[in-house]
Design an enzyme around this catalytic site. Structure first.
Site, short mmCIF file in Angstrom:
data_model
loop_
_atom_site.label_atom_id
_atom_site.label_comp_id
_atom_site.label_asym_id
_atom_site.label_seq_id
_atom_site.Cartn_x
_atom_site.Cartn_y
_atom_site.Cartn_z
N LYS A 1 0.81 -1.22 0.00
CA LYS A 1 0.00 0.00 0.00
C LYS A 1 0.85 1.27 0.00
O LYS A 1 0.44 2.28 -0.56
CB LYS A 1 -0.95 0.01 1.20
CG LYS A 1 -2.07 -0.99 1.08
CD LYS A 1 -3.23 -0.65 1.98
CE LYS A 1 -4.38 -1.62 1.78
NZ LYS A 1 -5.44 -1.47 2.75
N LYS B 1 -5.45 -10.35 -7.02
CA LYS B 1 -6.63 -10.50 -6.17
C LYS B 1 -7.77 -9.60 -6.67
O LYS B 1 -7.51 -8.46 -7.07
CB LYS B 1 -6.21 -10.08 -4.75
CG LYS B 1 -7.20 -10.35 -3.68
CD LYS B 1 -6.67 -9.91 -2.31
CE LYS B 1 -6.69 -8.41 -2.16
NZ LYS B 1 -6.61 -7.93 -0.78
N LYS C 1 -11.61 -4.09 -4.32
CA LYS C 1 -12.44 -2.89 -4.45
C LYS C 1 -11.67 -1.75 -5.08
O LYS C 1 -12.23 -0.84 -5.64
CB LYS C 1 -12.88 -2.35 -3.09
CG LYS C 1 -13.35 -3.36 -2.10
CD LYS C 1 -13.79 -2.70 -0.81
CE LYS C 1 -13.01 -3.25 0.36
NZ LYS C 1 -13.75 -3.37 1.59
#
Ligand code: TYM
Length: 332
Positions: free
Chosen positions: A111, A194, A197
């Site tokens: 991230k 993966k 969202k």
């Protein structure tokens, strides 16, 4: 009875991975265990958020959890920031966890990207807050998808370190409960990534709120390969996109992967995708409809979250008060 805790970020676009990897499991567990489910808005602000959008996303995710079968009359559902014990315990744990442990966290590396110095400190200590979420309730079991395993293991390390630093047997060591099936639903555009969202391509995921036409279109456009489906499951290991679609079919139909492979052996993706599309529309359709209804009834959702927060606080407050006493804080 064992106590279950799990959380989900209010980042909008609830997708099939959240449903199959988490929410559906939660709904199944609520009859067997005492369950606490949390929309983790404190975690969300570890990346920049627009306040107005985050409020809506919190309601949307709560609506998705409820529409996905989690019944607020059977378990506690609330948003994290309404229970201040999470932040308080996180601070205590910041003074138990070690830098070296956090340095190993793969999610932070992903991230934060290349500009680590520009990342918020909160993003770095994110897993410490996650440990506080779980341990503020002395939860014993944490149902999550594969991607959260490392964080739950860190929660165990923190619980153990707290107990040994203060020579107490206070916090349980929580178990990650990762179901075998659907632990990692992959993107429809890239079988090695993966489903998420936050993927910029909406075609990479099926959102819980997508209507029948959109679901069918995304499945039709899902990436595949030119080979027909094999007879043996093992032959899918080198075909990630095909494997992912079989995984989704098997999870949605509650059948084994092998039985799905046997049914479609030798057939092309045209037949398979049309069956998958019918299945997805019939299982996800009613959930999407209920989610839409709840999103049109924000007062109803807010009340559920408010009542849930009161119940959550009633459990967490004495546990965190005791933890503060163990640490040696004077309470006059
Ligand atoms: P989050 O919001 O990313 O995801 C919520 C849950 O959905 C699962 N999941 C998936 N499972 C299978 N396939 C996928 N493609 C997929 N994408 C998401 C996740 O594994 C997760 O179970 N840090 C957590 C939230 C959290 C939490 C907690 C979880 C905060 N505190 C305490 C458990 C206990 C997160 O970001 O989940």
């Amino acid at each position: 009875m064992d106590r279950i805790f799990s959380g989900i970020q209010p980042s909008g676009n609830l997708q099939l991975g959240n449903y199959l990897g988490a929410i559906r499991n939660w709904a199944r567990m609520q009859h067997e265990y005492e369950c606490i489910f949390c929309v983790v808005d404190l975690h969300a602000i570890t990346l920049p958020q627009d306040p107005r959008i985050m409020r809506e996303a919190t309601r949307e995710v709560a609506a998705g959890v409820i529409a996905g079968g989690v019944d607020p009359n059977n378990c506690i559902i609330f948003n994290q920031s309404q229970v201040s014990e999470h932040s308080e315990l996180a601070w205590l744990f910041n003074c138990v966890a070690r830098l070296g442990w956090l340095n190993r966290m793969t999610q932070f590396k992903e991230k934060a990207g290349k500009d680590r110095d520009g990342a918020f400190v909160g993003l770095y200590t994110y897993p410490v807050l996650q440990a506080a979420d779980i341990l503020a309730y002395k939860a014993t079991d944490v149902p999550v998808g594969e991607d959260q395993k490392q964080h739950i293991e860190l929660s165990r390390d923190i619980a153990q370190a707290f107990n040994s630093m203060f020579e107490v047997d206070f916090f349980p060591l929580p178990e990650p409960r990762i179901q075998k099936e659907a632990a990692r639903i992959m993107s429809l555009r890239d079988g090695l990534k993966k489903m998420s969202k936050s993927d910029p391509s909406d075609n990479s995921r099926i959102n819980m709120i997508d209507g029948p036409d959109l679901i069918a279109q995304k499945i039709r456009r899902a990436k595949t390969d030119p080979e027909p489906l094999p007879e043996r499951l093992e032959d899918l290991t080198t075909r990630p996109e095909a494997l992912n679609l079989i995984t989704i079919f098997s999870a949605l139909s509650d059948r084994t992967m092998q039985s799905v492979v046997t049914e479609f052996a030798g057939k092309g993706f045209g037949d398979f995708k049309s069956a998958l599309s019918d299945l997805a529309v019939s299982t996800l359709g009613p959930i999407g409809d209920e989610m839409q209804r709840l999103m049109g009834a924000p007062d109803e959702v807010d009340k559920i979250l408010h009542d849930g927060a009161l119940k959550a606080k009633a459990i967490a407050a004495p546990i965190v008060a005791e933890a503060k006493k163990i640490v040696g804080f004077l309470n006059t």
